[in-house]
Design a protein around this motif. Structure first.
Motif, PDB file in Angstrom:
ATOM      1  N   GLU A   1       0.825  -1.207   0.000  1.00 33.32           N
ATOM      2  CA  GLU A   1       0.000   0.000   0.000  1.00 33.32           C
ATOM      3  C   GLU A   1       0.861   1.260   0.000  1.00 33.32           C
ATOM      4  O   GLU A   1       0.411   2.326  -0.395  1.00 33.32           O
ATOM      5  N   GLN A   2       2.087   1.159   0.445  1.00 29.08           N
ATOM      6  CA  GLN A   2       2.945   2.333   0.579  1.00 29.08           C
ATOM      7  C   GLN A   2       3.918   2.512  -0.585  1.00 29.08           C
ATOM      8  O   GLN A   2       4.671   3.479  -0.615  1.00 29.08           O
ATOM      9  N   VAL A   3       3.872   1.612  -1.561  1.00 31.03           N
ATOM     10  CA  VAL A   3       4.813   1.686  -2.668  1.00 31.03           C
ATOM     11  C   VAL A   3       4.643   2.990  -3.438  1.00 31.03           C
ATOM     12  O   VAL A   3       5.625   3.628  -3.816  1.00 31.03           O
ATOM     13  N   ALA A   4       3.419   3.425  -3.655  1.00 33.18           N
ATOM     14  CA  ALA A   4       3.189   4.670  -4.399  1.00 33.18           C
ATOM     15  C   ALA A   4       3.826   5.860  -3.687  1.00 33.18           C
ATOM     16  O   ALA A   4       4.446   6.720  -4.330  1.00 33.18           O
ATOM     17  N   VAL A   5       3.712   5.879  -2.370  1.00 34.37           N
ATOM     18  CA  VAL A   5       4.321   6.964  -1.592  1.00 34.37           C
ATOM     19  C   VAL A   5       5.841   6.870  -1.710  1.00 34.37           C
ATOM     20  O   VAL A   5       6.526   7.883  -1.897  1.00 34.37           O
ATOM     21  N   PHE A   6       6.373   5.670  -1.631  1.00 34.48           N
ATOM     22  CA  PHE A   6       7.813   5.444  -1.761  1.00 34.48           C
ATOM     23  C   PHE A   6       8.303   5.942  -3.122  1.00 34.48           C
ATOM     24  O   PHE A   6       9.332   6.620  -3.218  1.00 34.48           O
ATOM     25  N   LEU A   7       7.559   5.622  -4.187  1.00 30.09           N
ATOM     26  CA  LEU A   7       7.951   6.052  -5.535  1.00 30.09           C
ATOM     27  C   LEU A   7       7.886   7.568  -5.667  1.00 30.09           C
ATOM     28  O   LEU A   7       8.743   8.174  -6.318  1.00 30.09           O
ATOM     29  N   ASP A   8       6.886   8.198  -5.053  1.00 29.77           N
ATOM     30  CA  ASP A   8       6.794   9.666  -5.069  1.00 29.77           C
ATOM     31  C   ASP A   8       7.996  10.276  -4.349  1.00 29.77           C
ATOM     32  O   ASP A   8       8.566  11.267  -4.805  1.00 29.77           O
ATOM     33  N   GLN A   9       8.380   9.684  -3.237  1.00 38.75           N
ATOM     34  CA  GLN A   9       9.533  10.188  -2.495  1.00 38.75           C
ATOM     35  C   GLN A   9      10.816   9.998  -3.300  1.00 38.75           C
ATOM     36  O   GLN A   9      11.701  10.856  -3.287  1.00 38.75           O
ATOM     37  N   ALA A  10      10.905   8.886  -4.029  1.00 43.48           N
ATOM     38  CA  ALA A  10      12.070   8.646  -4.884  1.00 43.48           C
ATOM     39  C   ALA A  10      12.125   9.700  -5.992  1.00 43.48           C
ATOM     40  O   ALA A  10      13.198  10.231  -6.302  1.00 43.48           O
ATOM     41  N   ALA A  11      10.969  10.017  -6.575  1.00 49.18           N
ATOM     42  CA  ALA A  11      10.911  11.050  -7.612  1.00 49.18           C
ATOM     43  C   ALA A  11      11.331  12.401  -7.046  1.00 49.18           C
ATOM     44  O   ALA A  11      12.087  13.144  -7.690  1.00 49.18           O
ATOM     45  N   ASP A  12      10.858  12.722  -5.851  1.00 48.66           N
ATOM     46  CA  ASP A  12      11.237  13.986  -5.205  1.00 48.66           C
ATOM     47  C   ASP A  12      12.736  14.032  -4.935  1.00 48.66           C
ATOM     48  O   ASP A  12      13.382  15.067  -5.121  1.00 48.66           O
ATOM     49  N   LEU A  13      13.295  12.912  -4.483  1.00 43.75           N
ATOM     50  CA  LEU A  13      14.729  12.832  -4.214  1.00 43.75           C
ATOM     51  C   LEU A  13      15.522  13.084  -5.502  1.00 43.75           C
ATOM     52  O   LEU A  13      16.486  13.848  -5.508  1.00 43.75           O
TER      53      LEU A  13
END
Length: 165
Positions: free
Chosen positions: A19-31
């Motif tokens: 469920e948290q993968v999308a948030v993780f990917l958004d954070q990776a994009a921000d990084l």
């Protein structure tokens, strides 16, 4: 990312739940944005596949999954994406079996210690700053400068011990 790590020697880092993968990917994009780097569609897909894998995953398994999803990709393309993700601290590579797993906290540069079950492959990242500091001190005795450190410890996880016991 999934859970906040305390960054102590005994801390365990939990990767994002499905469920948290999308948030993780958004954070990776921000990084990547903050570093002025391109987080391409392929890099995002590869990172998502690594995140969703239940165990560390190999490049050819990722390639098969990309092809099954309709993406035409060649091994060098997948390896370049993995190299980028490694350089940015978004994934770790396990040298013992040449597999990859998502980093639980890529926003904090760190040395890692991995506990790898030799029976089921389950892998847990734990903070080992004390272990790495000790290695650094030993390396200094030999006039050696460590530029990267990851320690892999192989054993048997509780689940496998319970099944065998």
């Amino acid at each position: 990312m999934a859970e906040h790590c305390t960054h102590s020697d005994t801390a365990s880092c939990t990767l994002p739940s499905s469920e948290q993968v999308a948030v993780f990917l958004d954070q990776a994009a921000d990084l990547c944005d903050s570093r002025n780097l391109r987080f391409t569609r392929l890099r995002k897909q590869v990172l998502e596949l690594v995140c969703r894998a239940e165990q560390p995953v190999g490049a050819y398994q990722l390639l098969d999954e990309l092809r099954a999803a309709g993406r035409s990709a060649a091994p060098p393309t997948v390896y370049r994406a993995l190299d980028f993700l490694l350089e940015q601290g978004l994934v770790h590579r396990l040298a013992t079996n040449n597999t990859y797993l998502a980093c639980a906290h890529p926003q904090h540069p760190h040395a890692a210690v991995f506990l790898v079950c030799s029976q089921c492959g389950q892998t847990q990242e734990v903070h080992g700053e004390g272990v790495i500091a000790e290695l650094g001190q030993r390396a200094e005795q030999f006039d050696f400068e460590i530029t990267h450190a990851a320690v892999e410890v192989t054993g048997i996880c509780r689940s496998c011990r319970n099944q065998n016991g």
